[in-house]
Design a protein around this motif. Sequence first.
Motif, PDB file in Angstrom:
ATOM      1  N   ARG B 123       0.916  -1.178  -0.048  1.00 54.08           N
ATOM      2  CA  ARG B 123       0.043  -0.029   0.016  1.00 54.08           C
ATOM      3  C   ARG B 123       0.726   1.311   0.017  1.00 54.08           C
ATOM      4  O   ARG B 123       1.838   1.638   1.010  1.00 54.08           O
ATOM      5  N   VAL B 124       0.747   1.912  -1.178  1.00 56.74           N
ATOM      6  CA  VAL B 124       1.302   3.599  -0.957  1.00 56.74           C
ATOM      7  C   VAL B 124       0.316   4.443  -0.466  1.00 56.74           C
ATOM      8  O   VAL B 124      -0.688   4.623  -1.424  1.00 56.74           O
ATOM      9  N   GLU B 125       0.617   5.278   0.395  1.00 51.64           N
ATOM     10  CA  GLU B 125      -0.097   6.394   0.814  1.00 51.64           C
ATOM     11  C   GLU B 125       0.686   7.466   1.009  1.00 51.64           C
ATOM     12  O   GLU B 125       1.297   7.843   1.894  1.00 51.64           O
ATOM     13  N   PRO B 126       0.786   8.117  -0.319  1.00 52.87           N
ATOM     14  CA  PRO B 126       1.550   9.445  -0.089  1.00 52.87           C
ATOM     15  C   PRO B 126       0.924  10.483   0.490  1.00 52.87           C
ATOM     16  O   PRO B 126      -0.282  10.834   0.338  1.00 52.87           O
ATOM     17  N   ARG B 127       1.582  11.470   1.506  1.00 57.82           N
ATOM     18  CA  ARG B 127       1.023  12.521   1.775  1.00 57.82           C
ATOM     19  C   ARG B 127       2.120  13.813   1.632  1.00 57.82           C
ATOM     20  O   ARG B 127       3.173  13.566   2.318  1.00 57.82           O
ATOM     21  N   PHE B 128       1.846  14.596   0.684  1.00 59.97           N
ATOM     22  CA  PHE B 128       2.966  15.492   0.665  1.00 59.97           C
ATOM     23  C   PHE B 128       3.219  16.486   1.638  1.00 59.97           C
ATOM     24  O   PHE B 128       2.184  16.719   2.241  1.00 59.97           O
ATOM     25  N   ALA B 129       4.133  17.256   1.228  1.00 61.77           N
ATOM     26  CA  ALA B 129       4.505  18.535   2.564  1.00 61.77           C
ATOM     27  C   ALA B 129       4.377  18.118   3.668  1.00 61.77           C
ATOM     28  O   ALA B 129       3.544  18.894   4.486  1.00 61.77           O
ATOM     29  N   TYR B 130       5.154  17.123   4.229  1.00 64.98           N
ATOM     30  CA  TYR B 130       4.915  16.541   5.626  1.00 64.98           C
ATOM     31  C   TYR B 130       3.695  16.470   6.102  1.00 64.98           C
ATOM     32  O   TYR B 130       3.120  16.782   7.316  1.00 64.98           O
ATOM     33  N   GLY B 131       2.934  15.717   5.361  1.00 62.75           N
ATOM     34  CA  GLY B 131       1.415  15.141   5.395  1.00 62.75           C
ATOM     35  C   GLY B 131       0.302  16.277   5.622  1.00 62.75           C
ATOM     36  O   GLY B 131      -0.865  16.142   6.015  1.00 62.75           O
ATOM     37  N   PRO B 163      -3.153  -2.914  -9.277  1.00 67.09           N
ATOM     38  CA  PRO B 163      -3.236  -1.733  -8.435  1.00 67.09           C
ATOM     39  C   PRO B 163      -4.553  -1.380  -8.261  1.00 67.09           C
ATOM     40  O   PRO B 163      -5.380  -1.325  -9.173  1.00 67.09           O
ATOM     41  N   LEU B 164      -4.962  -1.228  -7.047  1.00 68.37           N
ATOM     42  CA  LEU B 164      -6.351  -0.612  -6.489  1.00 68.37           C
ATOM     43  C   LEU B 164      -6.308   0.805  -5.951  1.00 68.37           C
ATOM     44  O   LEU B 164      -5.332   1.106  -5.211  1.00 68.37           O
ATOM     45  N   LEU B 165      -7.001   1.780  -6.634  1.00 65.45           N
ATOM     46  CA  LEU B 165      -7.151   3.088  -6.400  1.00 65.45           C
ATOM     47  C   LEU B 165      -7.987   3.480  -5.509  1.00 65.45           C
ATOM     48  O   LEU B 165      -9.228   3.150  -5.748  1.00 65.45           O
ATOM     49  N   ASP B 166      -7.928   4.258  -4.443  1.00 62.25           N
ATOM     50  CA  ASP B 166      -9.005   4.880  -3.715  1.00 62.25           C
ATOM     51  C   ASP B 166      -8.574   6.361  -3.302  1.00 62.25           C
ATOM     52  O   ASP B 166      -7.490   7.000  -3.898  1.00 62.25           O
ATOM     53  N   GLU B 167      -9.146   6.808  -2.739  1.00 64.22           N
ATOM     54  CA  GLU B 167      -8.905   8.493  -2.476  1.00 64.22           C
ATOM     55  C   GLU B 167      -7.491   8.877  -1.913  1.00 64.22           C
ATOM     56  O   GLU B 167      -6.763   9.872  -2.232  1.00 64.22           O
ATOM     57  N   HIS B 168      -7.116   7.838  -1.071  1.00 62.15           N
ATOM     58  CA  HIS B 168      -5.889   8.167  -0.153  1.00 62.15           C
ATOM     59  C   HIS B 168      -4.649   7.159  -0.532  1.00 62.15           C
ATOM     60  O   HIS B 168      -3.522   7.525  -0.267  1.00 62.15           O
ATOM     61  N   SER B 169      -4.871   6.139  -1.184  1.00 59.61           N
ATOM     62  CA  SER B 169      -3.780   5.035  -1.386  1.00 59.61           C
ATOM     63  C   SER B 169      -3.808   4.433  -2.827  1.00 59.61           C
ATOM     64  O   SER B 169      -4.958   4.261  -3.353  1.00 59.61           O
ATOM     65  N   ILE B 170      -2.683   3.774  -3.210  1.00 60.29           N
ATOM     66  CA  ILE B 170      -2.615   2.675  -4.233  1.00 60.29           C
ATOM     67  C   ILE B 170      -2.427   1.489  -3.556  1.00 60.29           C
ATOM     68  O   ILE B 170      -1.195   1.418  -2.887  1.00 60.29           O
ATOM     69  N   SER B 171      -2.896   0.529  -3.773  1.00 65.60           N
ATOM     70  CA  SER B 171      -2.733  -0.817  -3.049  1.00 65.60           C
ATOM     71  C   SER B 171      -2.703  -2.026  -4.033  1.00 65.60           C
ATOM     72  O   SER B 171      -3.201  -1.923  -5.199  1.00 65.60           O
ATOM     73  N   GLY B 172      -2.125  -3.089  -3.620  1.00 68.11           N
ATOM     74  CA  GLY B 172      -2.191  -4.247  -4.267  1.00 68.11           C
ATOM     75  C   GLY B 172      -2.046  -5.655  -3.491  1.00 68.11           C
ATOM     76  O   GLY B 172      -1.302  -5.275  -2.443  1.00 68.11           O
TER      77      GLY B 172
END
Lengths: 160, 595
Positions: B123-131, B163-172
Motif C-alpha cells: 500500500r502506497v499512501e503518499p502525503r505530500f508536504a509533511y502530511g 493496483p487498486l486506487l482509492d482516495e488516499h492510496s494505491i494498493s495491491g
Amino acid sequence: MNVWGAVAGGFVGTVVLTTALRAASELGFTRMDLPFLLGTAFSADRTRAKALGYLLHFVVGECFAFVYYGIFVAIGHSGWGLGAAFGLLHGLFASTALVSVLLPIIHPRMGTADSSAAARPLLEPPGFMMLNYGARTPLVTLLSHVSYGAIVGGFISLAS
Amino acid sequence: MRRAGYAPLRDYAAIGDGRTVALVAGDGSIDWLCLPDLDSGSVFAAVLDAERGGSFQLAPGCAFTTERRYLPDSNVLETTFITDDGVVRVLDAMLLPGDGLAPSRELARRVEGVSGHVDMHWRVEPRFAYGSRGPRIALRAGMPVATCGQDAVAVSAWEAGDPLLDEHSISGRFLASEGHAALIVLSAAHQEPLVFPPRAEVESRCAVTLAFWRDWAASRTYEGPWRDAVIRSALALKLLIHAPSGAIAAAPSASLPEQIGGERNWDYRFCWVRDSAFMLDAMMQLGCPSEAEAFFWWLLHASQLTHPRLGVLYRLDGGAKAQETTLDLSGYRDSRPVRVGNGAAEQQQLDIYGDLMQTAWLYASANSGFDRETGRRLAEVADLVCELWRQPDCGIWEVRSEPLHFTHSKMMCWVALDRAVRMAEAGWLPPRHVTRWEAEAIAIRDFIESRCWSDELVSYTRSAGGGDLDASALLGALMGYGVGDSRMASTIDAVRRQLGSGPLLYRYSGEDGLSGGEGAFLCCSFFLVDALAQTGRVDEATDAMGELVALANDVGLYAEEVDRETGAFLGNMPQGLVHLSLINAAVSLSKAQHA
C-alpha cells in the motif's frame, strides 16, 4: 511590417514565454516543462534532452512568429493587441490540440490512454488543457502565450 | 513490534541515491522519504505521524518474522520475511541513473519468492508536504499516479497484482511463490512530467546500482579489525552526501526525539560546520579524495556569503537560512513539537572556527596548500577569531540557555589560531598577522588553564568558572589541545567517571535551557575511544570499541543517542557524526595498535 520584426519578436517573445513558464514551475503553479517534453522526443538522456528542448523551443517560437507575420501580411494589420489575440488563440491551440492530442501521437516516449509501460519509458501525458501537470497550468499557458503574441505583434508592427 | 503505530527507531535501515534517503522499518514499511531532495518536504512521514504522515507498506498478509541485512558492501537492503506459508525476500534500493530515460527519483522494491506461497500486501499512501497535503490519485496512461502541486509520484507494479486506487492510496496484493519475482517502483517527478519506466530498464538500473555501491565500497582503503563497521559507516555517510554540492547532511531525518515524549526534536537535514574536520579526516583516511575535495570547496563556497563569519550550519544547497518552524504532526510517539528548519543557524558558536581551520589544515596538508585567495580568506577568519574568542557563545551542543564561556569553544579558538600559524609557516596563509595569532593563542590557553580547570573535579570544566563536565573536552584532545598533558589525561578519566557508564557517555551535566533529558551520546563515546587510543590506552580503547560496535542495529546503523537502560535508539538516524567518529576512532585505534 517586415520579416526582421518577426525574427526579433519571435526571439524576444520566446524568451519571455520560456521565462514565464519556468517561473510558474518554480512557484509551484505547474509541472509542465516544455523543453523537457520536446527534448525527450529525441533523446533519453535528461541533460541532453533539456538542452535540445530549449533549442527546439526557440526554433518553434521563431516558426510561430513567421506564421503570425504571414497572417498579419494577409490581413494587412498588425499590433500588440492583435498579437495578444493571436497569442490567446495560439495558447488555446497549444494546450488543447497541439500538446494534449498531437504531441502524444508523435512523441515516441509519451503515454496515451491506450499505452502501458511495457517496453520504453513513457512520459506522463499532459491531458486536456494540460491539467495533468497542475490545475493552474491552463492559466499559466494562456497568459504566457498572450505575452508572446503581444510581443511578436508589437515587434512586427514596429519594424519598417 | 510497533507501539501505537510506531516502529522502534532501532528498526530503521536507510536507502538512498545521493539526493534523498528513505527509512525502511523492519516490517517492510517505508516511513520516511522526502522528495525530490533530502531536505525537501516529505511524501512519507509515518515515523512522525503514524496516521497522517504517509507510508509505503509491503509485507506478508499473515504473521511473519524478518531477517535483514544490506547486500554485502552496498546500500541495497534485503529483508527476508519468514511465514508459516513460506519465505519471501524483498530488495529495497533507491536507483541510480543507468540506461534509458530514468525518473528523476526512483525507489524500487523487488519481491522474490524463496519458498512456499506467501500472500503479499502493499500500500502506497503518499502525503505530500509533511502530511499537510493529500494527493490527487488517478490513472495516467494506465499508470497509477498521485499528484500534488509541483510534485508527483507514479507506482509501477509488475507481477505484483492489479493496483487498486482509492482516495488516499494505491494498493495491491499478490501471491509470491518460489521463483516468482515481482517489482514495485515508485517514480517521482518535481516540476516536470512523470516518467513511467519499463521493467527491463528498472532491472538494469537495479544491477547498475548494486554494482556502483560495491565498486565504491571496494575502493575504500581501510583494512583493520573493524572493517565491516567502518565500511558500513562509509556507505551510510555516502548516503548523506548531497551529490550536487558535496555537502553532508548531519542526518536524513527530522525531529526524531532525543527523549520519547519530549521536546528535544530537531531537524538535522543540514550541513554543520562542526562536522567538517571529522568529515574531511574520515574521507581522506578512507581514500575518498574526490568527496573530501568536493566537501572542502563546498564549505568555502557556502561560507562566502557570511565571510569572515561562519554560519553554524548551511543548507545542502549552500544557503545560510534555515528558519525553524513547527509542523502539525503528532510526532514520533507523541514527541512534540515536530520541527523543520533549525534555529541553531542563528546562534553564535565559536568552536566552528577551529573546525574550519582544522579542515583547511588537513586539506592543505594533503594537497600541498591551496590558492592565494583561499589563504587570504582563511587569514581573515583567523583575524576574526582574535576578536571573537573573548565572547560567550552557545557552544558545540547548541544550548538554548544563556551563552557561556564554554571550554570547548575556547579550545577550538586556540585550534583555529594554532592551525593558522602552522599554515602561515608553511606559506599557505599570508604571514603578516602571525605574531598577533600567536599572542592570542597564548592568551586563550592562559584563559583555559586558569578559568576552565577545576582542582576539585581534577578536570577541565564545561565552562569557565563552572562546576559541570562536558564530553566535548575530549574533542580538544583529538584536535591537539593538551595532548600528552596530565590535565587532559585526568579530564578523560573524570568525564568517564562523571558522564559515563562503560563506553557510553552523556554529553554534559548542567542546564541547557530545555526540559527533560536525553540518552547517551554515541559520537561522544567514539570520541572517548579515539582519545584513549591517542593517549596510548589501547586496551581500554579496544574494549570500548568492541562494546560500541555491538550497539549498532541489525544492519550496522546508529542513531544519535542510545537509552542506556534499554538500548533503544533516540534522536535522528542514521547520524553522520556518529558514523564519522566511528571511522576516525577505528583508524586511530588501528594506528595505535601498530605503533
